[in-house]
Design a protein around this motif. Structure first.
Motif, PDB file in Angstrom:
ATOM      1  N   MET A   1      -8.348   6.978   1.999  1.00  0.00           N
ATOM      2  CA  MET A   1      -8.920   6.493   3.257  1.00  0.00           C
ATOM      3  C   MET A   1      -8.691   4.993   3.414  1.00  0.00           C
ATOM      4  N   GLY A   2      -8.872   4.255   2.307  1.00  0.00           N
ATOM      5  CA  GLY A   2      -8.685   2.811   2.365  1.00  0.00           C
ATOM      6  C   GLY A   2      -7.259   2.436   2.687  1.00  0.00           C
ATOM      7  N   ALA A   5      -6.521   3.124   6.434  1.00  0.00           N
ATOM      8  CA  ALA A   5      -7.090   2.086   7.295  1.00  0.00           C
ATOM      9  C   ALA A   5      -6.286   0.802   7.198  1.00  0.00           C
ATOM     10  N   TRP A   6      -5.857   0.447   5.987  1.00  0.00           N
ATOM     11  CA  TRP A   6      -5.083  -0.779   5.783  1.00  0.00           C
ATOM     12  C   TRP A   6      -3.742  -0.696   6.509  1.00  0.00           C
ATOM     13  N   THR A   8      -3.047   1.232   9.032  1.00  0.00           N
ATOM     14  CA  THR A   8      -3.310   1.261  10.475  1.00  0.00           C
ATOM     15  C   THR A   8      -3.460  -0.143  11.028  1.00  0.00           C
ATOM     16  N   LEU A   9      -4.224  -0.978  10.342  1.00  0.00           N
ATOM     17  CA  LEU A   9      -4.393  -2.357  10.782  1.00  0.00           C
ATOM     18  C   LEU A   9      -3.072  -3.121  10.711  1.00  0.00           C
ATOM     19  N   VAL A 131     -11.294  -4.288   3.560  1.00  0.00           N
ATOM     20  CA  VAL A 131     -11.208  -3.106   4.408  1.00  0.00           C
ATOM     21  C   VAL A 131     -11.098  -1.895   3.490  1.00  0.00           C
ATOM     22  N   PHE A 132     -12.216  -1.163   3.345  1.00  0.00           N
ATOM     23  CA  PHE A 132     -12.263  -0.033   2.423  1.00  0.00           C
ATOM     24  C   PHE A 132     -11.739  -0.440   1.045  1.00  0.00           C
TER      25      PHE A 132
END
Length: 286
Positions: A1-2, A5-6, A8-9, A131-132
């Protein structure tokens, strides 16, 4: 998940920079049917102009404003001096804008030199956030925020102001605007200035992220054209959606298979051209 998200950013960061180039390029192509190869040069000059102002004044906000204004002036000058005599002659427009691009490249090397220059991140925007459980630079979050704010500001301009409505109407039907007594030449110059502003602002914002180097224009122009095709000619919102999509593909594919990152985006453009030639949000034209 982390990791997701990384990535994606990371994709949103790159996508927002390409959005700033492609949105102006899309409006110019949609309104005037001009394929402006000099647009990447405005992005590059925005970076160098902002760097010069930042070093001279120490003010990053002033550097961003100065870089954007430089793009506006150069965009208007390109339309007035290089494009206006060549309307309706597309091959000559392509050759002319390629020539302007080469002039920009030579000017950058003559003024700032051929070697990369560091662009220091402002102290307020330096550092990282978790971020996560993964560190992510604060400045990249700033780039995403700037892209979204620019989209909102220009979207409101295009939809809530008389001049913006004229621009959008000109994209759809240039002859109608002329029939209503609007000086379409001034609209053309204004759209070129707006496109130059967006591209140069993107370059100024990208400075601390990419640094300043003479290959900035070439590196970012092809992705910008991909965004234009995928989003749809003349569609500002389409440019945003396409830039996010292309940026996310670049981030995820680039992480797992770096050698395929560019090929995947080119394949995306090819699929869109086959299935929906007008792009995601572009209008079908006869």
């Amino acid at each position: 998940m982390g990791l997701i998200a990384w990535l994606t950013l990371q994709g949103l960061t790159v996508g927002m920079l390409w959005f700033l180039i492609a949105s102006g390029l899309s409006l110019i192509f949609g309104l005037m049917n001009v394929l402006n190869f000099a647009h990447g040069g405005l992005y590059m000059l925005g970076t160098y102009g902002a760097l010069t102002l930042y070093r001279a004044t120490g003010s990053f906000p002033l550097a961003l404003v100065g870089g954007a204004l430089l793009g506006a002036l150069l965009g208007a000058a390109i339309e007035l001096l290089a494009i206006r005599p060549l309307y309706g002659r597309q091959l000559f427009q392509v050759l002319m804008t390629l020539g302007v691009m080469l002039i920009f490249d030579e000017a950058v090397e003559a003024i700032w030199g051929p070697h990369p220059l560091p662009f220091q991140t402002p102290a307020l925007l330096s550092g990282t956030l978790q971020v996560f459980d993964r560190p992510f630079p604060v400045y990249r979050l700033f780039i995403i925020a700037v892209g979204l704010l620019v989209y909102l500001a220009v979207h409101l301009f295009l939809t809530r102001t008389r001049l913006g409505v004229i621009v959008r109407a000109g994209v759809e039907n240039r002859e109608m605007i002329q029939t209503l007594g609007v000086d379409i030449r001034k609209v053309f110059t204004g759209v070129f200035a707006l496109g130059g502003t967006l591209a140069a602002l993107g370059g100024a914002v990208a400075g601390p992220f990419e640094g300043a180097h003479p290959t900035l224009a070439a590196e970012n122009l092809l992705p910008a054209f991909i965004v234009v095709v995928v989003g749809g000619l003349g569609s500002f919102t389409g440019s945003l959606l396409a830039a996010i999509l292309v940026g996310l593909l670049q981030a995820f594919v680039g992480f797992y298979a770096p050698q395929l990152a560019l090929a995947v985006n080119i394949a995306l453009m090819a699929v869109v051209l086959v299935l929906r030639p007008q792009g995601l949000l572009g209008e079908q034209r006869g």
